[in-house]
Write an enzyme that holds these catalytic residues in place. Sequence first.
Site, PDB file in Angstrom:
ATOM      1  N   GLY A  46      44.484  41.689  49.692  1.00  0.00           N
ATOM      2  CA  GLY A  46      45.564  42.427  49.037  1.00  0.00           C
ATOM      3  C   GLY A  46      46.165  43.440  49.986  1.00  0.00           C
ATOM      4  O   GLY A  46      45.948  43.377  51.193  1.00  0.00           O
ATOM      5  N   VAL A  51      39.140  41.318  48.382  1.00  0.00           N
ATOM      6  CA  VAL A  51      38.217  41.272  47.250  1.00  0.00           C
ATOM      7  C   VAL A  51      37.259  40.094  47.425  1.00  0.00           C
ATOM      8  O   VAL A  51      37.678  38.987  47.745  1.00  0.00           O
ATOM      9  CB  VAL A  51      38.977  41.175  45.904  1.00  0.00           C
ATOM     10  N   ASP A 165      51.295  49.765  37.939  1.00  0.00           N
ATOM     11  CA  ASP A 165      51.434  48.489  38.651  1.00  0.00           C
ATOM     12  C   ASP A 165      51.007  47.341  37.734  1.00  0.00           C
ATOM     13  O   ASP A 165      50.278  46.440  38.137  1.00  0.00           O
ATOM     14  CB  ASP A 165      50.610  48.510  39.940  1.00  0.00           C
TER      15      ASP A 165
HETATM   16  P1  ADP Z   1      44.828  45.152  45.333  1.00  0.00           P
HETATM   17  O1  ADP Z   1      44.801  46.621  45.063  1.00  0.00           O
HETATM   18  O2  ADP Z   1      44.662  44.833  46.764  1.00  0.00           O
HETATM   19  O3  ADP Z   1      46.012  44.481  44.700  1.00  0.00           O
HETATM   20  P2  ADP Z   1      43.194  44.081  43.160  1.00  0.00           P
HETATM   21  O4  ADP Z   1      42.175  44.987  42.586  1.00  0.00           O
HETATM   22  O5  ADP Z   1      44.446  43.881  42.372  1.00  0.00           O
HETATM   23  O6  ADP Z   1      43.509  44.548  44.653  1.00  0.00           O
HETATM   24  O7  ADP Z   1      42.531  42.667  43.433  1.00  0.00           O
HETATM   25  C1  ADP Z   1      43.253  41.656  44.138  1.00  0.00           C
HETATM   26  C2  ADP Z   1      42.988  40.286  43.535  1.00  0.00           C
HETATM   27  O8  ADP Z   1      41.594  39.970  43.612  1.00  0.00           O
HETATM   28  C3  ADP Z   1      43.326  40.169  42.050  1.00  0.00           C
HETATM   29  O9  ADP Z   1      44.697  39.842  41.854  1.00  0.00           O
HETATM   30  C4  ADP Z   1      42.409  39.059  41.598  1.00  0.00           C
HETATM   31  O10 ADP Z   1      42.963  37.803  41.943  1.00  0.00           O
HETATM   32  C5  ADP Z   1      41.151  39.273  42.462  1.00  0.00           C
HETATM   33  N1  ADP Z   1      40.178  40.098  41.753  1.00  0.00           N
HETATM   34  C6  ADP Z   1      40.119  41.444  41.742  1.00  0.00           C
HETATM   35  N2  ADP Z   1      39.092  41.899  41.009  1.00  0.00           N
HETATM   36  C7  ADP Z   1      38.476  40.812  40.506  1.00  0.00           C
HETATM   37  C8  ADP Z   1      37.343  40.611  39.635  1.00  0.00           C
HETATM   38  N3  ADP Z   1      36.677  41.656  39.159  1.00  0.00           N
HETATM   39  N4  ADP Z   1      36.991  39.346  39.317  1.00  0.00           N
HETATM   40  C9  ADP Z   1      37.698  38.312  39.800  1.00  0.00           C
HETATM   41  N5  ADP Z   1      38.763  38.421  40.615  1.00  0.00           N
HETATM   42  C10 ADP Z   1      39.160  39.655  40.973  1.00  0.00           C
HETATM   43 MG    MG Z   2      46.391  44.295  42.694  1.00  0.00          MG
HETATM   44 MG    MG Z   3      46.092  47.857  44.058  1.00  0.00          MG
END
Ligand code: ADP
Ligand code: MG
Ligand code: MG
Length: 352
Positions: A46, A51, A165
Amino acid sequence: DQSDSFMSDSTKGLIDQSSGCGSGPPTLIQRTIARNIHLVKSLGKGRFGEVWKGLWREEEVAVKIFFTTEESSWARETELYQSVLLRHDGILGYIASDIKGTGSWTQLFLITEYHENGSLYDFLQTNVLDVEDMLKMCHSAACGLGHLHSEIFGTKGKPAMAHRDIKSRNILVKADGSCCIADLGLAVRFVSESNEVDLPPTSRQGTKRYMAPELLDSSTRRDHFDAYKQADIYAFGLVLWEIARRCISNGIADDYQPPYFETIPANTDPSYEAMKKIVCVDKMRPGFPNRWSSNEYLKMMARLMRECWSHNPGARLTALRVKKTLGGIILQLNKSVKLDEAEKITEITNII
Ligand code: ADP
Ligand code: MG
Ligand code: MG
């Protein structure tokens, strides 16, 4: 208590004995958890890092690893997840945070419950829904957003928060088909004692495709907390639209598309100017496929979306209203299912 459902009994024991840290376990325990995680596979990169799916003992967990340069993002998201009383079925379950090393070799972890179905965005690419699935997803996500937005009063109360967001990539799909709100990286808190908005230390903004008109034309005040909630609702309306497209009626569903795909093709990052033209000047909104007008549930969904993405922020529904409306539609669906069954029984009895 949902708060320790992710944990094995031994950890539960540890956590029950201590006061805990806001909505998470005590810091030392968080650290112990973080240092005993085995990273299994990368789920994706991301803006702030990567992640991973990880294993802690036998439990699957998600590990968000922030870039070294993103320490403030890590600290902010950690702080928000640790807010008192944040824990809720409709909000991604927080487990632990840890920081390892110093200087140029720092590792920043944020550990949460793992959801195999991934984001709503990913899920909708390959799954269609029936009316019941659709309503469950929308209602559970609305419950999560409603909880985030609510202030709970009391000495150990919860501050009101806005997400900033909201989009299908920041909502996760659980194994039972309900949704939870994730990625609190940009969230703001309302400090009611001083009547102030607590903003993150970055000037970063949400995703342009989902940005409300008043944010695109900067007609909103940064110190007006309700404005952030209203912008969340606008974006939530777009998410409802993404979900409803995948709901089957008369045997068909629409293909997955992101909001405004007619003008801003999927996987392109629009400019502010382009979004502003579409959303503020032309006042366009996602269209409703024709088939929706011949399905009573999709018609109700369309009306709900319209009340979420109204041009006038003050005219938008609150998250609690959205949740109640969806709850009402679910009741209606259950009633009609029961009526159908009763009718069938009457038919059968008549035949006999
Ligand atoms: P960023 O701040 O970089 O956008 P996110 O927290 O939105 O990070 O996580 C990025 C992506 O990782 C999500 O869109 C999802 O696809 C995957 N993801 C994040 N957390 C989880 C979780 N707890 N279980 C499964 N997939 C996850
Ligand atoms: Mg995100
Ligand atoms: Mg984020």
